[in-house]
Design a protein around this motif. Structure first.
Motif, short mmCIF file in Angstrom:
data_model
loop_
_atom_site.label_atom_id
_atom_site.label_comp_id
_atom_site.label_asym_id
_atom_site.label_seq_id
_atom_site.Cartn_x
_atom_site.Cartn_y
_atom_site.Cartn_z
N ALA A 289 -1.98 2.45 0.84
CA ALA A 289 -1.58 3.45 0.41
C ALA A 289 -0.28 3.62 -0.25
O ALA A 289 -0.10 4.10 -1.21
CB ALA A 289 -1.57 4.90 1.50
N THR A 290 0.64 3.06 0.20
CA THR A 290 1.88 2.87 -0.27
C THR A 290 2.08 2.19 -1.64
O THR A 290 2.61 2.33 -2.54
CB THR A 290 2.78 2.01 0.80
OG1 THR A 290 3.07 2.95 1.88
CG2 THR A 290 4.41 1.94 0.18
N LEU A 291 0.90 1.03 -1.53
CA LEU A 291 1.16 0.27 -2.81
C LEU A 291 0.35 0.99 -3.99
O LEU A 291 0.57 0.97 -4.95
CB LEU A 291 0.17 -0.90 -2.52
CG LEU A 291 0.70 -1.96 -1.65
CD1 LEU A 291 -0.31 -2.94 -1.04
CD2 LEU A 291 1.94 -2.74 -2.29
N LEU A 292 -0.57 1.96 -3.55
CA LEU A 292 -1.35 2.73 -4.43
C LEU A 292 -0.29 3.96 -4.96
O LEU A 292 -0.46 4.10 -6.44
CB LEU A 292 -2.59 3.37 -3.87
CG LEU A 292 -3.48 4.25 -4.63
CD1 LEU A 292 -3.93 3.75 -5.89
CD2 LEU A 292 -4.58 4.86 -4.09
N TRP A 293 0.45 4.42 -4.28
CA TRP A 293 1.59 5.18 -4.56
C TRP A 293 2.52 4.65 -5.56
O TRP A 293 2.67 5.42 -6.63
CB TRP A 293 2.28 5.90 -3.33
CG TRP A 293 3.67 6.57 -3.54
CD1 TRP A 293 3.69 7.89 -3.92
CD2 TRP A 293 4.88 6.17 -3.99
NE1 TRP A 293 4.91 8.28 -4.12
CE2 TRP A 293 5.68 7.12 -4.19
CE3 TRP A 293 5.34 4.55 -3.65
CZ2 TRP A 293 7.02 6.89 -4.28
CZ3 TRP A 293 6.88 4.63 -3.76
CH2 TRP A 293 7.79 5.79 -4.04
N ARG A 294 2.68 3.42 -5.51
CA ARG A 294 3.86 2.79 -6.35
C ARG A 294 2.92 2.67 -7.63
O ARG A 294 3.77 2.86 -8.68
CB ARG A 294 3.79 1.10 -5.83
CG ARG A 294 5.05 0.76 -6.59
CD ARG A 294 5.35 -0.85 -6.08
NE ARG A 294 6.32 -1.61 -7.17
CZ ARG A 294 6.73 -2.77 -6.88
NH1 ARG A 294 5.80 -3.66 -5.92
NH2 ARG A 294 7.44 -3.53 -7.46
N ARG A 295 1.82 2.48 -7.89
CA ARG A 295 1.00 2.43 -9.11
C ARG A 295 0.93 3.82 -9.70
O ARG A 295 1.10 3.88 -11.01
CB ARG A 295 -0.27 1.74 -8.90
CG ARG A 295 -0.35 0.45 -8.29
CD ARG A 295 -1.72 -0.39 -9.00
NE ARG A 295 -2.96 0.20 -8.26
CZ ARG A 295 -3.40 -0.35 -7.08
NH1 ARG A 295 -2.65 -1.33 -6.47
NH2 ARG A 295 -4.31 0.17 -6.46
N VAL A 296 0.87 4.70 -9.03
CA VAL A 296 0.71 6.03 -9.35
C VAL A 296 2.16 6.48 -10.10
O VAL A 296 2.33 6.96 -11.31
CB VAL A 296 0.49 6.97 -8.50
CG1 VAL A 296 0.54 8.40 -8.90
CG2 VAL A 296 -1.29 6.91 -8.02
N VAL A 297 3.28 5.92 -9.48
CA VAL A 297 4.51 6.46 -9.89
C VAL A 297 4.80 5.63 -11.25
O VAL A 297 5.25 6.12 -12.23
CB VAL A 297 5.74 6.10 -8.82
CG1 VAL A 297 7.06 6.22 -9.47
CG2 VAL A 297 5.35 7.07 -7.82
N HIS A 298 4.46 4.28 -11.05
CA HIS A 298 4.84 3.52 -12.44
C HIS A 298 3.90 4.12 -13.64
O HIS A 298 4.34 4.01 -14.64
CB HIS A 298 4.29 2.03 -12.23
CG HIS A 298 5.56 1.36 -11.24
ND1 HIS A 298 5.21 0.00 -11.08
CD2 HIS A 298 6.45 1.72 -10.83
CE1 HIS A 298 6.20 -0.37 -10.25
NE2 HIS A 298 6.93 0.72 -10.34
#
Length: 403
Positions: free
Chosen positions: A357-366
């Motif tokens: 989930a944290t990795l996915l959040w990082r992609r969403v923010v980018h």
């Protein structure tokens, strides 16, 4: 196992998570690293979880299609103009509620863009509110069995009913979220004290009452099915079916869109990862960790289990960590199982690799042209994770003592 996780994180050539995980699972079976009996046992253990997860993914997408998250964005903005601290409080409430009911993936994928747009529209610095989404997608997932894939796995071996699970985790959940909020207010003090310009709010979207009622009935269904000894997937799919039929009749979705919301490659990844992890456990990891897992459910034992789970989650990701640790903790009873859950749910806030989930959040923010600093993420994790971990374990110990 590390190669499978690395591929899931990096996703080379845009491949789905299953592209490496499924061949890796086939390889460990073909080489005899795991017996066919253990393959069947792992598939049976994860099968019900995957079916339930599919229903939750469909539910979340249908809620988004019906405007639930747009209405949430309007609620965040209402009354928060020129008050960044009030917006942070509302983000905490919204992220916690969405994580509890629709799982952490909905918070990361669907709420994060709404929070980003709301902060931008109000002229506020987005960092505190964006970080709240990723932290609460992990920390706020402690409350219900349905809030996180790790919870579903723990619930299956805990021997608890849904109501009993929630009763024991209510205090740890509340305490952990409260500690996160207090740390956020101090850590992002400069951003929260910056005065935003006056903003004129736009039209308020209509609240999707039918969807909210369906979600409430679905949650009640989780409790009822648990009491009757029936899997929660039945209640989840019933709720998804009601919303899906309504959306199809009203032409707000299509069968193809519903099928895509199932995220079949991710579901295959979960099953394949379970088989790979079981092979690693069978070939020595289980024995090595077994010597490290404290026995009993005293305060120090629970804290030791939670810390071990948090460390392991940041080393090999929280999903493999919970698959490895649950069989080792289960003999000590539900308290030890819930301590594992505290560790693998709160611990991932320390590093990017702690949870998918944290990795996915990082992609969403980018995707929104915003950079997140590894140094800042780690500093925030060091400020929140130890405090939340200790507070949640202490609350769990109290809950077990008074239960």
């Amino acid at each position: 196992m590390l190669l499978v996780l690395a591929a899931a994180v990096v996703r080379p050539f845009g491949w789905p998570e299953a592209a490496v995980a499924v061949p890796a699972a086939a390889l460990v079976v073909a080489t005899g690293a795991i017996s066919l009996d253990h393959v069947r046992a792992e598939t049976d253990r994860l099968g019900d979880v995957v079916v339930f997860l599919a229903a939750v993914l469909v539910l979340a997408q249908l809620c988004d299609d019906d405007g639930l998250f747009r209405a949430c964005g309007a609620w965040l903005a209402r009354g928060a103009a020129a008050r960044p601290r009030r917006l942070l409080g509302r983000v905490f409430v919204a992220a916690s509620a969405i994580t509890v009911v629709l799982s952490l993936d909905a918070t990361v994928v669907l709420l994060t863009p709404v929070v980003f747009a709301t902060a931008a529209r109000l002229g506020m610095r987005p960092r505190p509110h964006l970080y709240a989404c990723t932290h609460l997608s992990n920390t706020a997932s402690l409350l219900l069995p349905v809030s996180n894939l790790t919870n579903l796995l723990a619930f299956a071996v805990s021997g608890l009913t849904s109501a009993r699970f929630a009763a024991l985790m209510a205090l740890p959940w509340l305490v952990a979220v409260a500690v996160e909020y207090l740390v956020f207010r101090r850590f992002f003090g400069t951003d929260l004290d910056a005065a935003p310009p006056p903003v004129v709010t736009g039209e308020t979207p209509e609240l999707p009452v039918f969807t909210l009622v369906t979600l409430a009935v679905t949650l009640a269904g989780f409790v009822l099915t648990s009491a009757l000894g029936i899997g929660p997937a039945w209640a989840a799919w019933a709720g998804a079916l009601v919303l899906a039929v309504r959306a199809l009749v009203q032409h707000r979705t299509t069968w193809r869109r519903l099928l895509r919301s199932l995220s079949l490659p991710f579901l295959a990844f979960v099953l394949a990862l379970g088989i790979v992890v079981r092979a690693v456990v069978d070939n020595g990891l289980g024995t090595a960790l077994g010597a490290l897992v404290p026995s009993g459910t005293g305060l120090l034992a629970l804290l030791g289990i939670a810390v071990l789970a948090a460390v392991l989650a940041n080393v090999i990701n929280n999903l493999p960590a919970v698959l490895v640790l649950l069989p080792l903790a289960a003999p000590s009873g539900p308290g030890a199982v819930l301590a594992v859950l505290i560790g693998v749910n709160i611990g991932p806030n320390l590093t990017y690799a702690g949870s998918l989930a944290t990795l996915l959040w990082r992609r969403v923010v980018h995707a929104h042209d915003t950079e997140v600093s590894l140094r800042e993420f780690t500093r925030l994790g060091l400020a929140t994770v130890p405090a939340c971990l200790v507070a949640a374990v202490l609350a769990l110990w109290v809950s077990l003592a008074v239960a």
